[in-house]
Scaffold this active site. Structure first.
Site, PDB file in Angstrom:
ATOM      1  N   ASP A 293       0.862  -1.178   0.000  1.00 41.78           N
ATOM      2  CA  ASP A 293       0.000   0.000   0.000  1.00 41.78           C
ATOM      3  C   ASP A 293       0.910   1.243   0.000  1.00 41.78           C
ATOM      4  OD1 ASP A 293      -2.164   1.658   0.016  1.00 41.78           O
ATOM      5  OD2 ASP A 293      -3.191   0.703   1.691  1.00 41.78           O
TER       6      ASP A 293
HETATM    7  C1  BGC Z   1      -4.932   3.262   0.177  1.00 41.32           C
HETATM    8  C2  BGC Z   1      -5.190   2.223  -0.892  1.00 41.32           C
HETATM    9  C3  BGC Z   1      -5.057   2.854  -2.246  1.00 41.32           C
HETATM   10  C4  BGC Z   1      -3.677   3.477  -2.369  1.00 41.32           C
HETATM   11  C5  BGC Z   1      -3.424   4.112  -3.722  1.00 41.32           C
HETATM   12  C6  BGC Z   1      -3.647   4.033  -0.066  1.00 41.32           C
HETATM   13  O1  BGC Z   1      -3.496   5.082   0.816  1.00 41.32           O
HETATM   14  O2  BGC Z   1      -4.894   2.621   1.425  1.00 41.32           O
HETATM   15  O3  BGC Z   1      -6.452   1.657  -0.714  1.00 41.32           O
HETATM   16  O4  BGC Z   1      -5.263   1.891  -3.232  1.00 41.32           O
HETATM   17  O5  BGC Z   1      -3.557   4.478  -1.380  1.00 41.32           O
HETATM   18  O6  BGC Z   1      -4.121   5.265  -3.883  1.00 41.32           O
END
Ligand code: BGC
Length: 734
Positions: A293
């Site tokens: 993530d």
């Molecule tokens: C979130 C994810 C997301 C990623 C990309 C993160 O902060 O937890 O769910 O896919 O950002 O935007």
């Protein structure tokens, strides 16, 4: 004779020339070669630097996205050797510019893969995932995801960071909106439907994208509903509750998985070898790529799990995280780690293989560019699909005295901030959805009741803040002269989603006060709720005669809401998550384990122990009578199968859709099982007066076994109950 010889010689020459030409094309560039061979061929040509860049994901956006303001020439600032970027731009231009550099200016011409958070639609925004689960219609959700896929791919996005399949049982957690609710089985079914919708049979098709199961795993167990925090999950609970949707998503063919932010009982999910390698890859055979993530590798330092960036990279990569999202930790440290012999290049190779495999399977080597022609966005069919999903997702929670559908009303007062705030109807994660795409409630009610009733509108109050009651007078005046009040209250769109935890899940005081004031007029009140989490309605419920949970329905939810109020539509949504009576009951969910004392003890002294609206609640304008459960056998052996069926009669004069939920209960088990567990559901239309038979084809191993804390499936002899509503039948496993 001579002529024949010459012809044969020419033919041989032709074949040899063609073969020579073919041989001159590197194997990895040959579309006809098997993917694994192409991956291997490309990998052996790559330098360490090229490999490491493949494991990096950056950010590339257009200056047309308010959240990600970037210069027009942003594509020039990203290395064309990078493995992937998060692509926030609306059209394919910047993608193609970066891709051109990747294909033409780099030594090996490896395409970049472009990912984006397309959570509930790209431009055609459909209901938030939690609402989608309340449709109990996986085929409809598959279609929604399919629309999202085609809009995304046509706009330069190859890969969506969706579906989110984290089981969530704490509505204080803002991300409860992004998943399919509290139940592992329900979430598993929708996980598979979403993967199929996004990827179809061939993810390389110009209208499909790679799906990403996230956030692996247990993120929904965030302590007290706070985001990014510690999660305490026993191995038994991990296997019972949090893993099943991922296993279903992997089985459905998901090409990618995202590691989560949370720390799972001491080992962060992004450095967790047990979950990322032992379970995901060894036990389930997952071959795709795992992306971290956002900054999650770096955050291993915050989580007191890594001493510095190199340590974080070592731990994440060795655990099984292949692609590093946005923090450049792999890029900055892997080469040195290899030089110092702290990391074997074999580990890097394995991760690179997984990244390349996804690119080959997406067809990016053959079709790296997105056609720069206007994409088919927001087509009438897509909007229709979004509208159907909204219609089926709305849950009628209360309908006292059958006030809905409205009958013989001359004047309706529409009151509340959500009547005209169209943007908020979309909910969080709106990708490229726009307010102007949304049909608002005011417009929809005007259309629905045009020529039938007078409509007045007053805003009444803002979303929050306790002091400004300046709009009350106008709202009360409108209410007083109306026959019925429709109060449109709820949440601002970014009160749910990431980093949107709330310690109170009641309607804010100002909205409750307005509702009370409207109720005090003595006129019937219909409450339309727009929100992305279960709310604590204990203080509000008594002030409304009817409550329709609209959720955050996307661009096309207002017509269905008006249609349910008018009676044009018969509501059919049912809750996929429990609505607590009060916040003090959290966590509260239907599939809890049985307590030690009899049911009259252990209750709260000050509040009810039961939720306000349990899992599965939802009213219809039809009424249904359930028959008894009929079993094809009441004794089965462990390899056996049986059929359970139940008749449901629509005893009303209205056609209506009903969802039958089939649960099991195992009363004596070496690992105590929950009081009941959903194993199957089916939704179908039952015409007025008609009786329909619903069936559950039971496979004893699949449906009656359970997992132990190591993930081994166990099936024990003894009794199991099959439950539908208040009906219960016993089956004995021999
Ligand atoms: C979130 C994810 C997301 C990623 C990309 C993160 O902060 O937890 O769910 O896919 O950002 O935007």
């Amino acid at each position: 004779m001579n002529r024949r010889l010459i012809t044969t010689a020419l033919l041989i020459l032709c074949v040899l020339t063609l073969q020579a030409k073919k041989d001159a094309v590197p194997l990895y560039k040959r579309a006809d070669a098997p993917v694994e061979k192409r991956v291997q061929d490309l990998l052996k040509r790559m330098t360490l630097e090229e490999k490491i860049l493949q494991l990096s994901q950056g950010l590339l956006g257009g200056n047309d996205n308010a959240n990600n303001i970037m210069p027009d020439d942003a594509s020039m600032t990203v290395s064309p050797m990078i493995g992937s970027v998060i692509y926030t731009s609306t059209g394919p231009q910047q993608r193609n510019a970066l891709q051109k550099r990747a294909m033409e200016e780099t030594r090996l011409g490896i395409p970049v893969v472009f990912g984006y958070d397309v959570i509930h639609g790209y431009r055609t925004i459909y209901p938030v995932p939690l609402a989608c689960a309340c449709t109990w219609n996986p085929e409809l959700v598959r279609r929604c995801c399919s629309v999202a896929a085609s809009e995304s791919r046509a706009s330069g996005v190859d890969w969506t960071f969706s579906p989110m399949i984290d089981i969530a049982r704490d509505p204080r957690w803002g991300r409860v909106v992004e998943g399919y609710g509290e139940d592992p089985y329900t979430t598993s079914v929708f996980a598979a439907a979403a993967v199929k919708g996004y990827q179809g049979d061939n993810p390389a098709a110009p209208d499909k994208v790679a799906a990403c199961l996230k956030h692996f795993v247990g993120y929904g167990a965030s302590e007290a509903g706070r985001d990014y925090v510690y999660t305490e999950i026993s191995d038994q609970t991990l296997w019972d509750t949090y893993l099943p949707p991922y296993e279903a998503g992997v089985k459905a063919g998901a090409m990618t998985v995202m590691s989560a932010f949370n720390n799972i009982s001491g080992i962060p999910a992004t450095a967790n070898r047990y979950t990322l390698t032992d379970i995901l890859r060894r036990m389930w055979g997952f071959k795709g790529l795992v992306v971290s993530d956002w900054d999650a590798v770096f955050q291993l330092i915050h989580q007191n799990h890594a001493s510095d960036k190199a340590d974080a990279a070592l731990k994440a990569l060795s655990a099984g995280v292949d692609l590093d999202m946005t923090d450049n930790v792999y890029q900055d440290t892997l080469e040195q780690l290899v030089k110092e012999k702290r990391l074997s290049e074999d580990v890097i190779d394995e991760a690179v293989r997984r990244v390349l495999r996804v690119k080959f399977e997406l067809g990016l080597f053959e079709n790296p560019f997105t056609p720069d022609t206007p994409a088919a966005l927001l087509t009438p069919e897509s909007v229709k699909t979004a509208e159907s999903a909204a219609e089926e997702s709305m849950v009628l929670l209360k309908n006292e005295g059958g006030i809905l559908p409205l009958k013989n009303v001359g004047e309706i007062a529409l009151i509340g901030p959500l009547v005209t705030d169209d943007f908020n109807l979309m909910g969080p994660w709106t990708a490229h959805g726009q307010s102007s795409d949304v049909k608002g409630l005011l417009e929809a009610f005007k259309e629905e009741f045009g020529g039938k009733a007078e409509l007045t509108y007053a805003r009444g109050c803002e979303y929050s803040g306790t002091t400004d009651r300046s709009g009350f007078t106008e709202a009360i005046a409108a209410a007083q002269k109306a026959d019925v009040i429709i109060a449109c209250l709820g949440e601002y769109n970014n009160w749910t989603g990431e980093n949107a935890s709330r310690a109170s899940i009641q309607l804010p005081p100002i909205q409750r006060e307005l509702l009370e004031a409207l109720d005090a007029t003595g006129k019937p009140v219909v409450l339309l709720l727009v929100n992305g989490r279960p709310l604590d309605l204990s203080q509000a419920i008594e002030h409304a005669d009817a409550v329709l949970e609209m959720w955050q329905p996307g661009i096309a939810g207002s017509r269905p809401a008006a249609g349910i109020v008018s009676g044009r539509i018969n509501p059919s949504g049912k809750l996929a998550i429990t609505f607590p009576f009060t916040i003090g009951q959290i966590p509260i969910y239907y599939n809890r384990r049985s307590p030690a004392r009899d049911p009259n003890q252990g209750y709260y002294q000050d509040y009810p122990v039961e939720p306000l609206f349990p899992f599965g609640s939802g009213l219809s304008y039809s009424s249904f009578d359930y028959g008894n459960i009929v079993l094809s056998a009441d004794r089965v052996d462990k390899d056996g199968a049986l059929e359970a069926s139940v008749t449901v009669k629509n005893t009303s004069e209205r056609d209506g859709m009903e969802t039958v939920h089939w649960y099991i209960q195992d009363p004596v088990c070496s690992v105590s099982r929950p009081v009941k567990e959903l194993k199957h559901f089916e939704k179908a239309m039952i015409k007025a007066g008609e009786t329909r038979t619903f069936t559950f084809d039971i496979n004893v191993k699949r449906d009656f076994s359970f997992v132990d804390r190591h993930g081994s499936k166990i099936l024990e002899k003894g009794d199991v109950y099959i439950i539908v509503k208040d009906r219960k039948e016993k089956v004995t496993i021999e």
